[in-house]
Design an enzyme around this catalytic site. Structure first.
Site, mmCIF file in Angstrom:
data_model
loop_
_atom_site.group_PDB
_atom_site.id
_atom_site.type_symbol
_atom_site.label_atom_id
_atom_site.label_comp_id
_atom_site.label_asym_id
_atom_site.label_seq_id
_atom_site.Cartn_x
_atom_site.Cartn_y
_atom_site.Cartn_z
ATOM 1 N N HIS A 47 2.806 10.336 17.129
ATOM 2 C CA HIS A 47 2.004 10.923 16.046
ATOM 3 C C HIS A 47 0.701 10.145 15.852
ATOM 4 C CE1 HIS A 47 0.791 10.545 11.780
ATOM 5 N NE2 HIS A 47 1.141 11.807 11.630
ATOM 6 N N ASN A 48 0.813 8.818 15.814
ATOM 7 C CA ASN A 48 -0.379 8.000 15.607
ATOM 8 C C ASN A 48 -1.299 8.007 16.818
ATOM 9 O OD1 ASN A 48 0.920 7.417 13.222
ATOM 10 N ND2 ASN A 48 0.357 5.265 13.241
ATOM 11 N N ARG A 85 0.811 -1.221 0.000
ATOM 12 C CA ARG A 85 0.000 0.000 0.000
ATOM 13 C C ARG A 85 0.844 1.271 0.000
ATOM 14 N NH1 ARG A 85 -2.005 3.116 4.137
ATOM 15 N NH2 ARG A 85 -1.054 1.720 5.655
ATOM 16 N N MET A 86 1.961 1.263 0.734
ATOM 17 C CA MET A 86 2.822 2.449 0.772
ATOM 18 C C MET A 86 4.124 2.256 0.011
ATOM 19 S SD MET A 86 2.334 4.069 4.608
ATOM 20 C CE MET A 86 3.494 5.393 4.268
ATOM 21 N N LYS A 124 6.896 8.733 15.467
ATOM 22 C CA LYS A 124 5.760 8.281 14.654
ATOM 23 C C LYS A 124 4.704 7.601 15.531
ATOM 24 C CE LYS A 124 3.471 7.228 10.851
ATOM 25 N NZ LYS A 124 2.673 6.048 11.129
ATOM 26 N N GLU A 133 -3.259 11.046 16.501
ATOM 27 C CA GLU A 133 -4.230 10.793 15.427
ATOM 28 C C GLU A 133 -5.472 10.082 15.967
ATOM 29 O OE1 GLU A 133 -3.961 7.469 12.152
ATOM 30 O OE2 GLU A 133 -2.662 9.146 11.595
ATOM 31 N N TYR A 134 -5.273 9.116 16.869
ATOM 32 C CA TYR A 134 -6.409 8.410 17.471
ATOM 33 C C TYR A 134 -7.357 9.401 18.138
ATOM 34 C CZ TYR A 134 -4.466 3.607 17.140
ATOM 35 O OH TYR A 134 -4.004 2.396 16.710
ATOM 36 N N SER A 174 4.507 8.805 7.504
ATOM 37 C CA SER A 174 3.066 9.062 7.478
ATOM 38 C C SER A 174 2.685 9.639 6.124
ATOM 39 C CB SER A 174 2.679 10.048 8.595
ATOM 40 O OG SER A 174 1.303 10.343 8.566
#
Length: 301
Positions: free
Chosen positions: A176-177, A10-11, A173, A180-181, A121
């Site tokens: 960061h996530n 996907r990335m 990171k 995001e949550y 990200s």
């Protein structure tokens, strides 16, 4: 620059394309004939084995991993490292736990192999918009890789940076996530409140579009909220089940270890866990207890 990539999903695939656009040469490990064709069409040089990948690269080699965190990274590093020589670099661009990253870095350093963690990200939009990249590792090694990070970032001087020693990129990171949550949970709850205010019959897509400009809650997540509501205003066919990929859990655990209160991120994680319990025993127990002490009616299935 010349680099190898392992993991073209996907990335990984879009990242390879972005590197190719800037003139980098990308050799990638492909495990299927269909993948070979797709990679070749995009300009990537596909190979069938780690040995072939390493042989195609000129020393000092750069091998970029875009594979799931955990055992898959350990297994790949264990198979890859004997094929590399002192001065070569392995970059982990996935969402590994920073403690695993520190362990791997120390182990590889004994062999003279450098290990760089690249918290990345951008998701499926990275090919078009660029990636936000948080890099951990030795300063000189990161500087050597600068052309790669500049190509992947939104601009050479924006959206990426060397944030500290080994593990710092994945740690950053992770947090960061976790943030995001919390942001996603707040958007979800706010739009749910508006949806339940039936007397106003609000157009939630319209509201999202209004907030996208000039509002203090504007963000890329809000842009994506507007896009989702435009495509499916009532979110028909979407199960109220929210997965997590680990970083939120690690963030909460780290907050506890550091004695840092993180109630928003923690509750956002717990809400995700609760969403998966379609037969919530705890909620059934609450209903039973209300009936026991107060004779309150219980709703039957």
């Amino acid at each position: 620059m010349d680099l190898g990539m392992i993991g073209m999903g996907r990335m990984g695939g879009p990242m390879a394309q972005r590197l190719l656009r800037d003139g980098h040469r990308v050799t990638a490990l492909a495990r299927s004939r269909d993948a070979f064709k797709q990679l070749e069409e995009k300009g990537v040089v596909p190979v069938e084995s780690l040995e072939d990948l390493v042989n195609k690269l000129k020393p000092p080699r750069i091998v970029w991993l875009m594979i799931p965190a955990g055992a898959a990274v350990d297994d790949t590093v264990d198979m890859l490292s004997p094929l590399l020589t002192a001065g070569d670099v392995i970059v982990d661009g996935g969402n590994s736990n920073y403690k695993d990253t520190q362990r791997r870095s120390q182990s590889l350093a004994a062999k003279g192999i450098h290990f760089v963690d690249s918290g990345t990200s951008g998701g499926v939009w990275g090919l078009e918009n660029g990636y936000s990249i948080m890099v951990g590792g030795e300063e000189g090694v990161v500087e050597r890789l600068r052309p790669i990070f500049e190509s992947l970032a939104p601009a050479p001087d924006k959206g990426w940076g060397h944030v500290g020693p080994s593990g710092a990129g994945h740690f950053t990171k992770m947090v960061h996530n976790g943030i995001e949550y919390g942001m996603m949970q707040a958007y979800g709850e706010g739009f749910a409140i508006m949806r339940h205010k039936k007397e106003f019959n609000l157009d939630l897509h319209q509201v999202a579009e209004i907030w996208r400009d000039g509002s203090v809650v504007q963000s890329w997540l809000l842009d994506l909220t507007a896009a989702a509501l435009s495509e499916n205003p009532d979110l028909v066919g979407i199960a109220p089940y929210v997965a997590d990929s680990g970083e939120g859990r690690w963030t909460v655990a780290e907050a506890i270890d550091l004695n840092v209160a993180a109630p928003v991120i923690t509750l956002a994680l717990l809400q995700r866990l609760q969403s998966r319990d379609s037969e919530s025993f705890s909620n059934k127990m609450l209903s039973a207890l209300r009936n026991q002490f107060g004779g309150h009616e219980m709703k039957k299935q």
